[in-house]
Design a protein around this motif. Sequence first.
Motif, PDB file in Angstrom:
ATOM      1  N   THR A   1      99.883   3.528   1.862  1.00  0.00           N
ATOM      2  CA  THR A   1      99.739   4.003   0.483  1.00  0.00           C
ATOM      3  C   THR A   1     100.247   2.899  -0.422  1.00  0.00           C
ATOM      4  OG1 THR A   1     100.183   6.255   1.233  1.00  0.00           O
ATOM      5  CG2 THR A   1     100.371   5.855  -1.123  1.00  0.00           C
TER       6      THR A   1
ATOM      7  N   ILE B   1     100.517   1.928  -4.292  1.00  0.00           N
ATOM      8  CA  ILE B   1     100.354   2.391  -5.677  1.00  0.00           C
ATOM      9  C   ILE B   1     100.972   1.364  -6.610  1.00  0.00           C
ATOM     10  CG2 ILE B   1     100.995   4.171  -7.369  1.00  0.00           C
ATOM     11  CD1 ILE B   1     100.812   6.212  -5.069  1.00  0.00           C
TER      12      ILE B   1
ATOM     13  N   SER C   1     103.865   2.163   1.155  1.00  0.00           N
ATOM     14  CA  SER C   1     104.267   3.003   2.285  1.00  0.00           C
ATOM     15  C   SER C   1     103.314   2.744   3.446  1.00  0.00           C
ATOM     16  CB  SER C   1     104.220   4.478   1.859  1.00  0.00           C
ATOM     17  OG  SER C   1     104.677   5.282   2.916  1.00  0.00           O
TER      18      SER C   1
ATOM     19  N   LEU D   1     113.300  14.835 -10.399  1.00  0.00           N
ATOM     20  CA  LEU D   1     112.367  14.366  -9.373  1.00  0.00           C
ATOM     21  C   LEU D   1     112.559  15.100  -8.055  1.00  0.00           C
ATOM     22  CD1 LEU D   1     112.311  10.500  -9.909  1.00  0.00           C
ATOM     23  CD2 LEU D   1     110.396  12.049 -10.153  1.00  0.00           C
ATOM     24  N   SER D   2     113.743  15.634  -7.870  1.00  0.00           N
ATOM     25  CA  SER D   2     113.987  16.408  -6.650  1.00  0.00           C
ATOM     26  C   SER D   2     113.333  17.782  -6.718  1.00  0.00           C
ATOM     27  CB  SER D   2     115.487  16.573  -6.406  1.00  0.00           C
ATOM     28  OG  SER D   2     116.065  15.309  -6.300  1.00  0.00           O
TER      29      SER D   2
ATOM     30  N   THR E   1     109.946  20.224  -8.160  1.00  0.00           N
ATOM     31  CA  THR E   1     108.495  20.060  -7.970  1.00  0.00           C
ATOM     32  C   THR E   1     107.832  19.507  -9.219  1.00  0.00           C
ATOM     33  OG1 THR E   1     108.113  22.317  -8.681  1.00  0.00           O
ATOM     34  CG2 THR E   1     108.294  21.932  -6.311  1.00  0.00           C
TER      35      THR E   1
ATOM     36  N   GLY F   1     105.731  20.602 -11.044  1.00  0.00           N
ATOM     37  CA  GLY F   1     104.292  20.852 -11.131  1.00  0.00           C
ATOM     38  C   GLY F   1     103.427  19.796 -10.464  1.00  0.00           C
ATOM     39  N   ILE F   2     104.082  18.949  -9.666  1.00  0.00           N
ATOM     40  CA  ILE F   2     103.314  17.895  -8.995  1.00  0.00           C
ATOM     41  C   ILE F   2     102.630  18.511  -7.765  1.00  0.00           C
ATOM     42  CG2 ILE F   2     103.487  15.660  -7.845  1.00  0.00           C
ATOM     43  CD1 ILE F   2     106.133  15.310  -9.514  1.00  0.00           C
ATOM     44  N   PRO F   3     101.356  18.247  -7.603  1.00  0.00           N
ATOM     45  CA  PRO F   3     100.667  18.839  -6.454  1.00  0.00           C
ATOM     46  C   PRO F   3     101.268  18.397  -5.128  1.00  0.00           C
ATOM     47  CG  PRO F   3      99.132  17.673  -7.904  1.00  0.00           C
ATOM     48  CD  PRO F   3     100.494  17.382  -8.396  1.00  0.00           C
ATOM     49  N   ASP F   4     100.989  19.184  -4.088  1.00  0.00           N
ATOM     50  CA  ASP F   4     101.564  18.909  -2.779  1.00  0.00           C
ATOM     51  C   ASP F   4     101.083  17.561  -2.241  1.00  0.00           C
ATOM     52  OD1 ASP F   4     102.743  19.017  -0.363  1.00  0.00           O
ATOM     53  OD2 ASP F   4     101.589  20.715   0.416  1.00  0.00           O
ATOM     54  N   ILE F   5     102.022  16.678  -1.994  1.00  0.00           N
ATOM     55  CA  ILE F   5     101.658  15.317  -1.547  1.00  0.00           C
ATOM     56  C   ILE F   5     101.005  15.333  -0.165  1.00  0.00           C
ATOM     57  CG2 ILE F   5     103.885  14.774  -0.486  1.00  0.00           C
ATOM     58  CD1 ILE F   5     103.487  11.944  -1.630  1.00  0.00           C
TER      59      ILE F   5
ATOM     60  N   GLU G   1      97.552  15.825  -0.648  1.00  0.00           N
ATOM     61  CA  GLU G   1      96.972  14.599  -1.228  1.00  0.00           C
ATOM     62  C   GLU G   1      96.753  13.555  -0.143  1.00  0.00           C
ATOM     63  OE1 GLU G   1      96.226  13.550  -4.332  1.00  0.00           O
ATOM     64  OE2 GLU G   1      96.874  15.241  -5.552  1.00  0.00           O
TER      65      GLU G   1
ATOM     66  N   ARG H   1      93.337  11.940   1.287  1.00  0.00           N
ATOM     67  CA  ARG H   1      93.110  10.485   1.335  1.00  0.00           C
ATOM     68  C   ARG H   1      92.656  10.067   2.736  1.00  0.00           C
ATOM     69  NH1 ARG H   1      96.913   6.268  -1.568  1.00  0.00           N
ATOM     70  NH2 ARG H   1      96.070   6.504  -3.625  1.00  0.00           N
TER      71      ARG H   1
ATOM     72  N   GLU I   1      97.611   8.984  -8.799  1.00  0.00           N
ATOM     73  CA  GLU I   1      98.533   8.050  -8.151  1.00  0.00           C
ATOM     74  C   GLU I   1      99.964   8.279  -8.616  1.00  0.00           C
ATOM     75  OE1 GLU I   1      97.127   4.041  -8.569  1.00  0.00           O
ATOM     76  OE2 GLU I   1      95.803   4.271  -6.844  1.00  0.00           O
TER      77      GLU I   1
ATOM     78  N   PHE J   1     101.247  11.137  -9.560  1.00  0.00           N
ATOM     79  CA  PHE J   1     101.742  12.340  -8.883  1.00  0.00           C
ATOM     80  C   PHE J   1     102.145  12.025  -7.445  1.00  0.00           C
ATOM     81  CE2 PHE J   1      99.483  15.743 -11.675  1.00  0.00           C
ATOM     82  CZ  PHE J   1     100.433  15.535 -12.655  1.00  0.00           C
ATOM     83  N   ILE J   2     101.316  11.233  -6.768  1.00  0.00           N
ATOM     84  CA  ILE J   2     101.648  10.854  -5.380  1.00  0.00           C
ATOM     85  C   ILE J   2     102.964  10.066  -5.372  1.00  0.00           C
ATOM     86  CG2 ILE J   2     100.942   9.456  -3.394  1.00  0.00           C
ATOM     87  CD1 ILE J   2      98.030  10.098  -4.144  1.00  0.00           C
TER      88      ILE J   2
ATOM     89  N   LYS K   1     105.905  12.309  -6.094  1.00  0.00           N
ATOM     90  CA  LYS K   1     106.134  13.212  -4.958  1.00  0.00           C
ATOM     91  C   LYS K   1     106.786  12.451  -3.794  1.00  0.00           C
ATOM     92  CE  LYS K   1     105.131  17.503  -3.705  1.00  0.00           C
ATOM     93  NZ  LYS K   1     105.234  18.690  -4.532  1.00  0.00           N
ATOM     94  N   LEU K   2     106.269  11.235  -3.547  1.00  0.00           N
ATOM     95  CA  LEU K   2     106.827  10.407  -2.476  1.00  0.00           C
ATOM     96  C   LEU K   2     108.287  10.055  -2.787  1.00  0.00           C
ATOM     97  CD1 LEU K   2     105.609   9.260   0.135  1.00  0.00           C
ATOM     98  CD2 LEU K   2     105.138   7.157  -1.078  1.00  0.00           C
TER      99      LEU K   2
ATOM    100  N   ARG L   1     110.305  11.842  -4.567  1.00  0.00           N
ATOM    101  CA  ARG L   1     111.064  13.079  -4.349  1.00  0.00           C
ATOM    102  C   ARG L   1     111.360  13.268  -2.862  1.00  0.00           C
ATOM    103  NH1 ARG L   1     110.308  18.720  -3.575  1.00  0.00           N
ATOM    104  NH2 ARG L   1     108.166  18.452  -2.903  1.00  0.00           N
TER     105      ARG L   1
ATOM    106  N   LEU M   1     113.925  10.754  -1.652  1.00  0.00           N
ATOM    107  CA  LEU M   1     115.272  11.088  -2.151  1.00  0.00           C
ATOM    108  C   LEU M   1     115.864  12.238  -1.349  1.00  0.00           C
ATOM    109  CD1 LEU M   1     114.814  10.876  -6.050  1.00  0.00           C
ATOM    110  CD2 LEU M   1     116.345   9.469  -4.680  1.00  0.00           C
ATOM    111  N   GLN M   2     115.034  13.237  -1.069  1.00  0.00           N
ATOM    112  CA  GLN M   2     115.511  14.399  -0.293  1.00  0.00           C
ATOM    113  C   GLN M   2     115.861  13.992   1.138  1.00  0.00           C
ATOM    114  OE1 GLN M   2     112.370  17.285  -0.801  1.00  0.00           O
ATOM    115  NE2 GLN M   2     113.299  18.163  -2.647  1.00  0.00           N
TER     116      GLN M   2
END
Lengths: 183, 113
Positions: free
Chosen positions: A36, A38, A75, A156-157, A159, A161-165, A168, A172, B86, B88-89, B92-93, B95, B98-99
């Motif tokens: 990945t 970005i 990544s 950032l910890s 959600t 409202g960010i879609p499930d990675i 995603e 991809r 991108e 959002f990805i 999310k990544l 996040r 970090l977790q």
Amino acid sequence: MKKTFALLALALPLIAQEGFDFKTLDKLGANSRNHTNITLDGDMLKLASGFLGSGKDSDSLKPLVDSLKGVYIRSFEFDRDGQYNEADLDPLRAYLKQMQWNRIVESREGKEVSEIYLQTRSASRVGGLAIIAAEAREVTVVYISGDIKPEDIQKLSGTMGIPDIRQELLDRKKDKEKKKEDE
Amino acid sequence: MKEFDDLMRSALSRDEESLKPPPDFAAKVLAKTVGLRKTKVIAMPLWRKPAAWALAAGLSIAAIVPPSAMEYQRRREARALEAKRELFIALKLTRVKLQQTRQRIQRTTRHTL
């Protein structure tokens, strides 16, 4: 001669501030199964911010995105252990050290390494966040620069409202497999 | 007094003879008209007329600009949506990492303790 050295010494920090060349991390993914990449610079972030839409989640996300200057993710996932050289992460570590980012977390557990760096500007402001997460078959670099509040990192910890990675990434993966089949 | 009146009347009276056109007047006018008829009229081709050029340019702009503008807007939207995806990805990544780091630290700390 002395003047030249003095000018060079003055110019070096300026050159360093130009930013890290993330292409140097591409070596890491030479044997990767999935990757990945970005790269979102300030202009792209502005563009994305304009299309966040409206709503509770978007409204809380927008100020964070607007304050960011760049988001860079690399990544790589590997099929087997030892398919990347951890030393390839050293240029990034050296850059972060040179730019006086603070390593606030370092965790090593066998081959698993987690490092979190922050560029602190003041007690209430952070100039950037970087994460280096290396596992036996996965290595991830996150580099976010911009004016970030500590509570944004906490956000950032959540959600937001960010879609499930995972979805995603699965999409991809499917896209890539479909492209390969088409070829 | 009468003499004076007569003198004035004769001085101001209409001299019909002097008002008459010269005998060759008609011929002269006709000759001029013929001369005018003979003037060469140069017909300019349409492509040399500025108005035609202006009209053509206007039509070309009207034909080219709206589709180009729409195409530009469409590409900009596509880029923005890709950037948003991108972003959002990336968030999310971030996040997730970090977790994971937090969990790892909690685990190692527990081990140490």
